[in-house]
Structures are given as C-alpha cells and as structure tokens.
Design an enzyme around this catalytic site. Structure first.
Site, PDB file in Angstrom:
ATOM      1  N   ALA A  73      33.252  39.729  28.362  1.00 32.38           N
ATOM      2  CA  ALA A  73      33.800  38.425  28.750  1.00 32.38           C
ATOM      3  C   ALA A  73      32.658  37.585  29.327  1.00 32.38           C
ATOM      4  O   ALA A  73      31.572  38.099  29.606  1.00 32.38           O
ATOM      5  CB  ALA A  73      34.911  38.607  29.781  1.00 32.38           C
ATOM      6  N   GLN A  75      32.009  36.366  32.232  1.00 32.29           N
ATOM      7  CA  GLN A  75      31.451  36.873  33.501  1.00 32.29           C
ATOM      8  C   GLN A  75      31.257  38.389  33.464  1.00 32.29           C
ATOM      9  O   GLN A  75      31.434  39.087  34.468  1.00 32.29           O
ATOM     10  CB  GLN A  75      32.349  36.471  34.671  1.00 32.29           C
ATOM     11  CG  GLN A  75      32.185  35.018  35.100  1.00 32.29           C
ATOM     12  CD  GLN A  75      30.816  34.735  35.730  1.00 32.29           C
ATOM     13  OE1 GLN A  75      30.142  35.634  36.244  1.00 32.29           O
ATOM     14  NE2 GLN A  75      30.392  33.488  35.702  1.00 32.29           N
ATOM     15  N   SER A  76      30.866  38.924  32.326  1.00 31.46           N
ATOM     16  CA  SER A  76      30.698  40.374  32.185  1.00 31.46           C
ATOM     17  C   SER A  76      29.578  40.918  33.075  1.00 31.46           C
ATOM     18  O   SER A  76      28.436  40.456  33.011  1.00 31.46           O
ATOM     19  CB  SER A  76      30.379  40.699  30.719  1.00 31.46           C
ATOM     20  OG  SER A  76      29.944  42.041  30.595  1.00 31.46           O
ATOM     21  N   ASN A  77      29.920  41.923  33.872  1.00 33.42           N
ATOM     22  CA  ASN A  77      28.889  42.644  34.637  1.00 33.42           C
ATOM     23  C   ASN A  77      28.097  43.574  33.724  1.00 33.42           C
ATOM     24  O   ASN A  77      26.912  43.819  33.938  1.00 33.42           O
ATOM     25  CB  ASN A  77      29.544  43.491  35.738  1.00 33.42           C
ATOM     26  CG  ASN A  77      30.335  42.645  36.706  1.00 33.42           C
ATOM     27  OD1 ASN A  77      29.787  41.750  37.327  1.00 33.42           O
ATOM     28  ND2 ASN A  77      31.629  42.909  36.821  1.00 33.42           N
ATOM     29  N   VAL A  79      27.247  43.054  30.613  1.00 34.60           N
ATOM     30  CA  VAL A  79      26.206  42.294  29.903  1.00 34.60           C
ATOM     31  C   VAL A  79      25.020  42.045  30.838  1.00 34.60           C
ATOM     32  O   VAL A  79      23.860  42.226  30.451  1.00 34.60           O
ATOM     33  CB  VAL A  79      26.783  40.970  29.347  1.00 34.60           C
ATOM     34  CG1 VAL A  79      25.668  40.011  28.929  1.00 34.60           C
ATOM     35  CG2 VAL A  79      27.714  41.261  28.162  1.00 34.60           C
TER      36      VAL A  79
END
Ligand SMILES: *Cc1c(COP(=O)(O)O)cnc(C)c1O
Length: 335
Positions: A73, A75-77, A79
């Site tokens: 998503a 706000q992916s942590n 990534v």
C-alpha cells in the site's frame, strides 16, 4: 529447527529487547504485559520486514539478483524496509504502490514511508486500489529482465516460506531470551496482515515444541480467511524447514474484530492505543498495524480474556514512521 542451511544476509540488530511495560500493565490492571521490540531491528528505521528480508535477500544474492522488486500500500512499511536494504547492499529497487485507501490527504500521499522511499532512491510506480499487485510486480520483473537486469521479486509483506523463516528465527530468539530472563511467556500477541510474521512464529514455536500461544490481531481480512492464510503459510514454512510433524490448525488463532472500516482506516481504539503507549511507556506504535494490534490486546485484557497471572508479550512490529502519514487523525484527537 536448523536455519543455518538457508542463505541469509545479516541485517538486524538482534536480539531485539524484551521489556516489561510496568505503567501499561498497571493501567490495564490485568496480566503482565511485556514487549518484544522488533520496531528496533535497526535497518531503515526498523520493523518486522527486516527479519524476513534477511532470508529473502540471502536468497536473492545467492541467485545473482541485482534488483529488488516488491509491492505494498502507499504507506507500506515493507516497501520502506526493502528500499533501505537495497540501498545498503547496492541493489536497485522498484516498488509498486497500491492506492488501497481512497484519499487526497497530502500527508498520506507524500509524508511518512513515502517520503522515506523517495529518499532511499527507490523507483516507485503506482496502481489503483484493487489491482492484482502480484501480477503487477511480475510485469515489472518481466520488463526488467527484458532490459537486461536480474530482478528478484518479493511478494507483498515478504510473506512466503522464505521470508517467514525470519520469524521462525524470532521464535528461537524469544524462547532463548525468555529462558535467560526467567520469564514464562503464556501468549504472544501481534498485528497480522500478509501472514508471514504469524506463520513464521507458529512454525518456529511448533518446531521447538514450545507451549507459547500466538494470537494475531487482524488488520485487513476477516478471521476465517486470515487464519487459513496463516495456517497455509505456517505449514509451507515448517515443510521448508524440514519439520515433519504437521502444524495443527489449533496453533493458528486470529482475532479480526479490530479492523474497523478497513485496512489502514483509523479506529478510536487504535488512536487510544497509540496515545497510551506514547504517554505511559514512551513507545510509538503505528496507525495501520501495531496500533490496532495493541487496541485488540487492550480490549481483550479489559474483557478479562486473559488470566491476571498470565504473561503476555506484545510483538512490536514497527511502523511508527507511518504516523507522519496520519497527521490529521492524531492532531484532531490530541486534546
Ligand atoms: C507488515 C506489518 C505487520 C504485519 O506483518 P505480516 O507478516 O504482514 O502479517 C505488522 N506490523 C507492521 C508495522 C507491519 O509493517
């Protein structure tokens, strides 16, 4: 359980601390609450994905890859941690971000993890909500291969039988640490999403014949689907580790009553949990995962679900950089 057979790149500051939370325990008035600080794994502001990336990147390097490709998503942590690891190792990184939440909020779209992804030099592509994200990274992979690169595709959340080895390793780390501290752990509670964290813990604890029960607090899927995903991956992970006793279905428990309106959508319980941990313990949770996981733990304690003599360990999976993507949610309720 012998993890030495698998290629692994050391990325984590480990063991992460296992700490008692005295003020939270007192405020809740129930079981003793401890925290396993996997928000402090170190790389790229830390979090649970670095654990998985040790094995995923070990595999990527063993296969001669020069480019990590993954998805999440906006706000992916996951990534952010993948992009940091790629930078550290001198690998290229492409991330496909899904607009899973409909919003024009500039903080959500540009601050928090997105800001960090850009600083890390990650190439970002965007897809609308509802896109088949695995297909999207496969397309990126094919494009990179055609241009002469050697891409390594990491599924969302790093959740496959290779990534989940990272949490089988944490099962061993935690059991060892608890023994050293003379702590009997009854329950391990954490936020569960793409299922690799819980699957790895369940597979690892199963391999160790540990009596510790794991409770995942869901952040996206309904219970039946979440438990099926975790069980399938726990079984695949155990098989990958060469554990021949099958993982029983009873070892997998998820409570999905704290998702609220949907993935990444704030809930009052999440806001309360984030504020309480900050003000009682000086610890930052995150709005999408650990905030909802802790909201679940707090609600279940208040409902008397756990015995007063129990020792609960909350696994802090990280993500606090996501707070900067949710500025209005916290400012509105900061009174
Ligand atoms: C990804 C993530 C989780 C969930 O872990 P899964 O292995 O995807 O289930 C929990 N907390 C944070 C902060 C995360 O980034």
């Amino acid at each position: 359980m012998n993890l030495a057979a698998f290629p692994r790149t050391k990325l984590c500051q480990a063991p992460t601390p296992l700490e008692f939370l005295p003020r939270l325990t007192k405020a809740l008035g129930g079981p003793q609450v401890w925290m396993k600080r996997d928000d402090l794994t170190g790389m790229g502001l830390g979090g649970n994905k670095v654990r998985k990336l040790e094995f995923l990147v070990g595999d990527a390097l063993a296969k001669g890859a020069d480019h990590l490709v993954t998805q999440g998503a906006v706000q992916s942590n996951h990534v952010r941690q993948t992009a940091a690891v790629a930078a550290k190792l001198g690998l290229a990184c492409t991330a496909v971000l899904e607009h899973r939440i409909e919003t024009n909020d500039s903080a959500y779209l540009n601050n928090g993890n997105v800001l960090l992804d850009r600083l890390l030099g990650c190439t970002i592509e965007y897809q609308p909500g509802g896109t088949d994200m695995q297909a999207a990274i496969e397309e990126v992979g094919a494009r990179l291969t055609a241009s002469g690169a050697r891409p390594y595709l990491i599924p969302g959340g790093g959740s496959n039988a290779i990534g989940a080895l990272g949490y089988a390793a944490v099962a061993l780390e935690l059991v060892t640490q608890a023994n050293e501290q003379g702590l009997r752990i009854d329950r391990l509670v954490h936020a569960t999403g793409s299922a690799g964290t819980q699957a790895g813990l369940v597979a690892g604890l199963h391999a160790l014949s540990s009596p510790i029960r794991v409770l995942g607090i869901g952040v996206r899927a309904p219970r039946e689907k979440q438990e099926a995903n975790v069980l399938r991956l726990a079984q695949a992970t155990a098989a990958h580790m060469g554990v021949d006793r099958p993982v029983p279905a009873e070892a997998v428990e998820a409570n999905c009553d704290y998702v609220g309106a949907g993935y990444g959508q704030p809930t009052p319980g999440m806001v309360e949990a984030v504020r309480m941990l900050a003000q009682l313990e000086g610890i930052f949770l995150d709005p999408v995962y650990s905030g909802k996981g802790m909201a679940g733990l707090m609600d279940l304690v208040r409902k008397g679900t756990f015995g007063p003599g129990e020792n609960l360990v909350f696994l802090h999976t990280g993500g606090s950089s996501g707070l900067f993507g949710y500025v209005d949610v916290f400012n509105a309720q900061a009174a």
